[in-house]
Structures are given as C-alpha cells and as structure tokens.
Motif scaffolding. Structure first.
Motif, PDB file in Angstrom:
ATOM      1  N   SER A  43       1.319  -0.959   0.485  1.00  0.00           N
ATOM      2  CA  SER A  43       0.257  -0.046   0.000  1.00  0.00           C
ATOM      3  C   SER A  43       0.728   1.732   0.202  1.00  0.00           C
ATOM      4  CB  SER A  43      -0.725  -0.181   1.377  1.00  0.00           C
ATOM      5  OG  SER A  43       0.305   0.272   2.732  1.00  0.00           O
ATOM      6  N   ASP A  44       0.632   2.020  -0.387  1.00  0.00           N
ATOM      7  CA  ASP A  44       1.382   3.023  -0.686  1.00  0.00           C
ATOM      8  C   ASP A  44       0.987   3.934   1.096  1.00  0.00           C
ATOM      9  OD1 ASP A  44       0.777   4.009  -3.301  1.00  0.00           O
ATOM     10  OD2 ASP A  44      -0.526   5.113  -3.073  1.00  0.00           O
ATOM     11  N   LEU A  86       4.566   2.078   1.536  1.00  0.00           N
ATOM     12  CA  LEU A  86       5.776   2.420   0.717  1.00  0.00           C
ATOM     13  C   LEU A  86       5.903   3.622   0.755  1.00  0.00           C
ATOM     14  CD1 LEU A  86       4.599   1.428  -3.183  1.00  0.00           C
ATOM     15  CD2 LEU A  86       6.619   0.990  -2.106  1.00  0.00           C
ATOM     16  N   ASN A  87       5.616   4.831   1.529  1.00  0.00           N
ATOM     17  CA  ASN A  87       5.710   6.312   2.149  1.00  0.00           C
ATOM     18  C   ASN A  87       5.851   6.420   2.777  1.00  0.00           C
ATOM     19  OD1 ASN A  87       5.825   7.137  -0.646  1.00  0.00           O
ATOM     20  ND2 ASN A  87       3.335   6.675  -0.445  1.00  0.00           N
TER      21      ASN A  87
END
Length: 213
Positions: free
Chosen positions: A201-202, A205-206
């Motif tokens: 998921s974002d 990842l972030n």
C-alpha cells in the motif's frame, strides 16, 4: 580509529577459522562436523575455536550482527525524500541487478542454503536472526519517526520489510537450485521484487520519508 596489529591478527584468525569450518560444512554437512575437526584444519586449539565462536552455529553465521543490522542501517542512511521501505527495496534491486555475492547472487549460495535447510539447529538460528532483524528495524523506525510506544506501525512495517528480504533470499536460492544462469536469476528476482512492491500500500511504501533537516 585505525585497526591495531593485535586486532587485525585476531580478526584474521577468526575469519580463517570460520572459512575452514564453512568448507567442512559444505563437504560433510553441519551436523557431521565436530569442533575438534574445525580446530584441526584451522591449526588452532579447540579452546581457541570456542573463544571466537561460543556456539557451533556461530561458525557459519560469523556475520550475523552485520546481517541483523543491515536493514536498520539502510533506513538510517537513506537520502532526503526517501522512505524507509524504498531505501531497502532500492538496495535489494541494486544488489540483485549487480549480482552482488553478499546478496546470495553467487551460484554457490544454493549449497549454503542446503546446509542450513538440512540442519534443525541452523534453521532455528535463522528464525532467531529474522526475529532480531524485525526487532532491530522496528526500534530504528520508532526512533526515526518518533512513534509512540503503543503505536504498532513500526513493528508492522519491519515485518513487511524483513519478509520481503526473506522472500528474495528464497527466490534466489530456488533459481540457483534450478540451474538458472546468473543473468536469468537476476532477471527473475528483479521481476519478483517489482511484484512485491506492487502489492504494498501507499501507506507502507511512503512510511518514514526522510525530511530535510
């Protein structure tokens, strides 16, 4: 601080013992090799072996602390604007693309894996190492983000990162066992890293993007 002569000699003796032991394990299997046999081929006493390696499995995992610390180090050293997960993913891709032996890209890695998989003692040690890697990375992420003690996010992210590393290691081993060329192994594992990244998921990842001081 520069390494002194005494420290260098101790490091060289330790490395020689580990190298000799690994060669014996590759030839005979971990369980069949005794500490006495290691001492004989390394031309040292049994006590000397134990002084450097308190447990027999330490002979094979002589770089355990480096391995346990690696993901945390990559996170701490990531550049500005880079998240924790992407720092590790980028390094995995580079190691695989450059066929770095450290990452298991040497064809001999399959034999190393087989020694481990055939030994319950070594498999237990691997599981313990993986747990330590998660704990160390979770602590680093918590420190980097200032997450509260009750926040489970750092540990969850750490499990994701170490899980990806384990999956890559297993994929490399399977490719070697199947007789793939280094080029084929690199291409296949890079493809799998892309698939793993696409499934994240974002939020994962972030997580923990490094900001400008």
């Amino acid at each position: 601080m520069a390494e002194g002569l005494r420290e260098r000699k101790k490091r060289q003796v330790r490395q020689r013992i580990s190298d000799m032991a690994t060669a014996l394990f590759l030839e005979h299997g971990f369980e069949a090799v005794t500490i006495a046999a290691v001492a004989e081929v390394a031309d040292v006493s049994v006590n000397t072996v134990y002084n450097y390696f308190p447990a027999k499995e330490d002979l094979l995992f002589d770089r355990e602390e480096e391995v346990v610390e690696r993901a945390s180090r990559l996170v701490r050293e990531r550049g500005e604007g880079v998240s924790a997960v992407r720092a590790v993913l980028d390094r995995m891709r580079r190691d695989v693309a450059e066929r770095n032996p450290y990452a298991g890209m040497d064809p001999g890695y399959a034999r190393f894996l087989r020694i481990i998989q055939e030994s319950p003692t070594l498999m237990a040690r691997v599981l313990r190492m993986q747990g330590r890697m998660v704990d160390r990375l979770a602590a680093t992420l918590r420190e980097e983000t200032g997450a509260a003690p009750e926040d489970p996010t750092p540990e969850f992210i750490a499990h994701q990162v170490i899980g990806m590393q384990n999956a890559v290691d297993r994929s490399i081993g399977r490719c070697h066992t199947a007789g793939s060329t280094p080029e084929e192994t690199s291409a296949e594992v890079l493809r799998q890293i892309d698939v793993m990244e696409s499934l994240l998921s974002d939020g994962v990842l972030n997580y923990a993007v490094k900001n400008t001081p």
